[in-house]
Design a protein around this motif. Sequence first.
Motif, mmCIF file in Angstrom:
data_model
loop_
_atom_site.group_PDB
_atom_site.id
_atom_site.type_symbol
_atom_site.label_atom_id
_atom_site.label_comp_id
_atom_site.label_asym_id
_atom_site.label_seq_id
_atom_site.Cartn_x
_atom_site.Cartn_y
_atom_site.Cartn_z
ATOM 1 N N ASN A 131 0.816 -1.225 0.000
ATOM 2 C CA ASN A 131 0.000 0.000 0.000
ATOM 3 C C ASN A 131 0.845 1.268 0.000
ATOM 4 N N ASP A 132 2.141 1.120 -0.172
ATOM 5 C CA ASP A 132 3.067 2.265 -0.179
ATOM 6 C C ASP A 132 3.058 3.013 1.158
ATOM 7 N N LYS A 133 2.844 2.282 2.225
ATOM 8 C CA LYS A 133 2.891 2.878 3.560
ATOM 9 C C LYS A 133 4.147 2.439 4.325
ATOM 10 N N ALA A 134 4.930 1.553 3.745
ATOM 11 C CA ALA A 134 6.134 1.065 4.411
ATOM 12 C C ALA A 134 7.152 0.672 3.359
ATOM 13 N N ARG A 147 4.925 9.987 6.433
ATOM 14 C CA ARG A 147 4.355 11.046 5.579
ATOM 15 C C ARG A 147 3.437 10.487 4.483
ATOM 16 N N ASN A 148 3.402 9.182 4.336
ATOM 17 C CA ASN A 148 2.502 8.577 3.347
ATOM 18 C C ASN A 148 1.131 8.266 3.938
ATOM 19 N N ALA A 240 -1.908 4.452 12.384
ATOM 20 C CA ALA A 240 -1.259 4.534 11.074
ATOM 21 C C ALA A 240 -1.121 3.145 10.449
ATOM 22 N N GLN A 241 -0.737 2.168 11.241
ATOM 23 C CA GLN A 241 -0.553 0.806 10.727
ATOM 24 C C GLN A 241 -1.880 0.200 10.277
ATOM 25 N N SER A 242 -2.866 0.208 11.186
ATOM 26 C CA SER A 242 -4.122 -0.491 10.902
ATOM 27 C C SER A 242 -4.922 0.212 9.805
ATOM 28 N N GLU A 243 -5.018 1.532 9.867
ATOM 29 C CA GLU A 243 -5.773 2.250 8.844
ATOM 30 C C GLU A 243 -4.996 2.310 7.537
ATOM 31 N N GLY A 244 -3.670 2.350 7.620
ATOM 32 C CA GLY A 244 -2.858 2.295 6.412
ATOM 33 C C GLY A 244 -2.957 0.950 5.718
ATOM 34 N N CYS A 245 -3.223 -0.086 6.497
ATOM 35 C CA CYS A 245 -3.354 -1.432 5.935
ATOM 36 C C CYS A 245 -4.739 -1.654 5.334
ATOM 37 N N HIS A 246 -5.787 -1.248 6.069
ATOM 38 C CA HIS A 246 -7.155 -1.605 5.675
ATOM 39 C C HIS A 246 -7.932 -0.478 5.012
#
Length: 458
Positions: A131-134, A147-148, A240-246
Amino acid sequence: MLTVYNTLAREKQVFTPIEPGRVRMYVCGMTVYDLCHVGHARMLAAFDIIYRWLHASGYEVTYVRNITDIEDKIIKRAAEQGISAEELVERTIAEMHADLSQLYLLPPTHEPRATHHVDGMVAMIGKLIANDKAYAAANGDVYYAVRNFAGYGKLSGKSLDDLQAGQRVEVDPHKRDPLDFVLWKAAKPGEPSWASPWGNGRPGWHIECSVMSEHHLGSHFDIHGGGEDLQFPHHENEIAQSEGCHGHQYVNYWMHNGFLQFDDKKMSKSLNNFFSIRDVLKAVDGEVVRFLIVRAHYRSPLNYSEELLRDAKAGLDRLYTALKATPPQERIAIDWQSNYALRFKTAMDDDFNTADAVAVLFEMAGELNRNHSVALAAQLKGLANILGLLQREPTEYLQGGPVVAGDYGAEQIEALIQARLAARAARNFAESDRIRDELLQNGVVLEDSAQGTTWRRQ
């Protein structure tokens, strides 16, 4: 109508669960490298009370409280003691459970351990990369790209610019941005590690709660709690992790308890100003410690002192003494239409205001001292039980508690009471007074009534 202070909204809100009649709650638990201290007890007792009130309000509650069983402090402490991390963890968990049982904490529905969910953490990190979050760094670590994620800072109220200006971190050349945080740590020699697409390593601290909460409660649930020190960065990073994932909201209500302080400073191991639960329980009954915590609203700071402990002991004694003067009560249903119960419920529905709820209990005890109503005693006990209080027979509590070296035992106390009764029968009042004073000097209070003489520990 239950209202809850939501840290995310910074206001009290009417509590509406996602699924009618059911509440899903996650609370960050202990990192098991040492004994729990009374600051931890404050947090654990606060959410135990919330759990109890939700249940008493008719909800089916799934309560998850995790255990962090892999972390830098665990590895360091195990190495210092010359034992494996697993051995340290098992011993510390057993000690934690033993201590918490004396504070009358109910066990959570689930108590997951981080090391049992590493596969789930690897999977979530993989989704975050997709998801381009990590991103995976050249050194084998994986970092979250802060920042993503557009919503970063919404829980703590911190902007990225503010965070950047106040950032105090070691320079890490492998990070794209100083604010980025680690999701996966590359293996180091001699440390526990697991296989992953990025090489052997172990999870970072923040990722574990996102994964364990989702495993037991789903990717969107009602309540997430913990101490106020976890708001940032831990809970912010979880969002950030959970919402960035789902791609959807993680938690509806964020709840944080106030610190337990000592000399007006947060009690913590890093400041070395803490008292372990184990040490406190050597001198103080566990229910007294619980009562000290219950008397304050969970969001208020609470300054720990021996004076407050003595005051808590005196207050709990008052409640038990009121029950003691009344015949044993049958456990009957609480009459929620009665004045006292309605006021108790109003207090608890106002963001779990235990301070006002305890004030109602004291009023009930005052009336009970005047009329010795068995029905009122049963209601007092029933309401107090919701807070985890007054669960023992009065004599067991009043004559129990920790007995330290030099304290008189029950047999010695009873023998002195009989000697005092004999002195009074012989009209030797000087000897009678001497025995009473001797007992008082050793922490034993005598109470004379038409039914005879009883005693309690001071």
